[in-house]
Write a protein that holds these residues in place. Structure first.
Motif, mmCIF file in Angstrom:
data_model
loop_
_atom_site.group_PDB
_atom_site.id
_atom_site.type_symbol
_atom_site.label_atom_id
_atom_site.label_comp_id
_atom_site.label_asym_id
_atom_site.label_seq_id
_atom_site.Cartn_x
_atom_site.Cartn_y
_atom_site.Cartn_z
ATOM 1 N N UNK A 62 35.478 12.021 -13.301
ATOM 2 C CA UNK A 62 36.828 12.820 -13.422
ATOM 3 C C UNK A 62 36.862 13.977 -12.640
ATOM 4 N N UNK A 63 35.685 14.734 -12.787
ATOM 5 C CA UNK A 63 35.733 16.254 -12.430
ATOM 6 C C UNK A 63 35.203 15.991 -10.844
ATOM 7 N N UNK A 64 34.231 15.370 -10.391
ATOM 8 C CA UNK A 64 34.053 15.231 -8.945
ATOM 9 C C UNK A 64 34.852 14.551 -8.188
ATOM 10 N N UNK A 65 35.345 13.343 -9.141
ATOM 11 C CA UNK A 65 36.393 12.349 -8.218
ATOM 12 C C UNK A 65 37.669 13.177 -7.744
ATOM 13 N N UNK A 66 37.824 14.336 -8.434
ATOM 14 C CA UNK A 66 39.022 15.066 -8.137
ATOM 15 C C UNK A 66 39.167 15.395 -6.387
ATOM 16 N N UNK A 67 37.811 15.641 -6.109
ATOM 17 C CA UNK A 67 37.718 15.714 -4.716
ATOM 18 C C UNK A 67 38.422 14.578 -3.709
ATOM 19 N N UNK A 68 38.531 13.561 -4.203
ATOM 20 C CA UNK A 68 39.295 12.486 -3.622
ATOM 21 C C UNK A 68 40.384 11.872 -4.061
ATOM 22 N N UNK A 69 40.962 12.619 -5.118
ATOM 23 C CA UNK A 69 42.359 12.333 -5.645
ATOM 24 C C UNK A 69 43.613 12.384 -4.771
ATOM 25 N N UNK A 70 44.697 11.787 -4.771
ATOM 26 C CA UNK A 70 45.669 11.816 -3.908
ATOM 27 C C UNK A 70 46.253 13.416 -3.786
ATOM 28 N N UNK A 71 46.147 13.899 -4.834
ATOM 29 C CA UNK A 71 46.847 15.210 -4.784
ATOM 30 C C UNK A 71 45.958 16.477 -4.502
ATOM 31 N N UNK A 72 44.535 15.931 -4.290
ATOM 32 C CA UNK A 72 43.620 17.076 -4.064
ATOM 33 C C UNK A 72 43.989 18.018 -2.815
ATOM 34 N N UNK A 73 43.965 19.283 -3.113
ATOM 35 C CA UNK A 73 44.036 20.278 -1.871
ATOM 36 C C UNK A 73 42.605 20.962 -1.546
ATOM 37 N N UNK A 74 42.338 21.313 -0.626
ATOM 38 C CA UNK A 74 40.788 21.694 -0.320
ATOM 39 C C UNK A 74 40.940 23.199 -1.008
ATOM 40 N N UNK A 75 42.013 23.906 -0.856
ATOM 41 C CA UNK A 75 41.805 25.325 -1.224
ATOM 42 C C UNK A 75 43.475 25.481 -1.856
ATOM 43 N N UNK A 76 43.473 25.618 -3.244
ATOM 44 C CA UNK A 76 44.607 25.756 -4.039
ATOM 45 C C UNK A 76 44.619 27.195 -4.922
ATOM 46 N N UNK A 108 43.155 18.362 -13.561
ATOM 47 C CA UNK A 108 41.726 18.743 -13.481
ATOM 48 C C UNK A 108 41.308 20.053 -12.783
ATOM 49 N N UNK A 109 42.017 21.064 -13.463
ATOM 50 C CA UNK A 109 41.873 22.498 -12.991
ATOM 51 C C UNK A 109 41.426 23.424 -14.196
ATOM 52 N N UNK A 110 39.927 23.714 -14.224
ATOM 53 C CA UNK A 110 39.394 24.189 -15.196
ATOM 54 C C UNK A 110 39.831 25.649 -15.541
ATOM 55 N N UNK A 200 20.329 32.557 -9.352
ATOM 56 C CA UNK A 200 21.195 31.499 -9.889
ATOM 57 C C UNK A 200 21.848 30.693 -8.726
ATOM 58 N N UNK A 201 21.737 29.251 -8.551
ATOM 59 C CA UNK A 201 22.215 28.524 -7.602
ATOM 60 C C UNK A 201 23.383 27.663 -8.007
ATOM 61 N N UNK A 202 24.706 27.847 -7.120
ATOM 62 C CA UNK A 202 25.670 27.019 -7.118
ATOM 63 C C UNK A 202 26.152 26.393 -5.934
ATOM 64 N N UNK A 203 26.533 25.035 -5.930
ATOM 65 C CA UNK A 203 26.878 24.485 -4.603
ATOM 66 C C UNK A 203 28.302 24.185 -4.727
ATOM 67 N N UNK A 204 29.102 24.603 -3.985
ATOM 68 C CA UNK A 204 30.678 24.473 -4.141
ATOM 69 C C UNK A 204 30.886 23.316 -3.272
ATOM 70 N N UNK A 205 31.385 22.070 -3.697
ATOM 71 C CA UNK A 205 31.610 21.015 -3.008
ATOM 72 C C UNK A 205 33.155 21.118 -2.432
ATOM 73 N N UNK A 206 33.503 20.648 -1.180
ATOM 74 C CA UNK A 206 34.844 20.535 -0.747
ATOM 75 C C UNK A 206 34.991 19.184 -0.197
ATOM 76 N N UNK A 207 36.301 18.686 -0.070
ATOM 77 C CA UNK A 207 36.722 17.585 0.666
ATOM 78 C C UNK A 207 37.199 18.117 2.004
ATOM 79 N N UNK A 208 36.663 18.374 2.932
ATOM 80 C CA UNK A 208 37.287 19.161 4.253
ATOM 81 C C UNK A 208 38.319 18.280 4.949
ATOM 82 N N UNK A 209 39.328 17.787 4.651
ATOM 83 C CA UNK A 209 40.104 17.087 5.274
ATOM 84 C C UNK A 209 41.464 17.982 6.027
#
Length: 216
Positions: A62-76, A108-110, A200-209
């Protein structure tokens, strides 16, 4: 940002077996397959009604699938620009109205879930507060299962910078300095933490469409 003072009633501790594989390619295929148990509309329907029964694997899809959901926006930024100011001003009724509309756009917006949960709790809407808390828990568990933040290879994977800050607030980690490095589809943020000598390491994933130039 909604700071930890606003989230104190909602943030809760988890003890999770970290390091579960986050296979983005596999997740992308599963959520788009109408016959798959993790087809995204199915996950969303269960998430908003019965999040307490979500398995770890469902939460990750669910969480990572949000990157490819129809309503996904790269920056909201609506949750920050339209919702958060109302919460900070104590205009809870209006904040709930605005927040619930944003929730319909993307549940899916924490960041939004935690803010709505706070508003519900302060407004004595106990059932809604608990349901929202359970939804937030699903997303936090997915993030915490993605790594332990100890290295690039074991970085916590998030789909929003806001989620990065939320996890830090939850664990009472105070960032002193941050360095960022972009890759093709993500940005690695490395924090120096006041409470810990290790990074402390984070990786911020994007769907850069959407075309976007990352700041240096």
């Amino acid at each position: 940002m909604l700071h930890v003072k606003l989230l104190a009633l909602l943030i809760f501790a988890f003890k999770i077996c970290q390091g579960q594989e986050v296979d983005i390619d596999r997740i992308k295929i599963a959520i788009r397959d109408t016959a798959h148990q993790y087809h995204y509309p199915k996950l969303i329907a269960e998430f908003v009604s019965q999040p307490q029964y979500f398995s770890m694997e469902k939460g990750i899809n669910l969480y990572y699938g949000n990157l490819y959901a129809p309503n996904y926006k790269t920056f909201e930024f609506k949750a920050m620009t339209e919702f958060a100011p109302l919460v900070k001003k104590g205009r809870l009724r209006k904040a709930i109205s605005v927040g619930e509309e944003l929730f319909k756009e993307n549940p899916v917006n924490l960041y939004l879930l935690l803010g709505l949960g706070y508003c519900y709790k302060q407004s004595n809407q106990t059932d809604k507060a608990e349901l929202t808390r359970e939804m937030a828990a699903v997303l936090i568990r997915a993030i915490e299962a993605s790594g332990d933040g100890s290295s690039t290879e074991k970085a916590y994977k998030v789909i929003s910078v806001n989620d990065e800050y939320t996890l830090m607030e939850k664990n009472n980690w105070t960032g002193k300095t941050r360095t960022s490095k972009k890759t093709q589809n993500s940005v690695f943020d490395v924090w120096e933490i006041k409470e810990n000598t290790s990074a402390l390491y984070f990786e911020v994933l994007y769907n850069l469409k959407e075309k976007f130039i990352f700041p240096e």
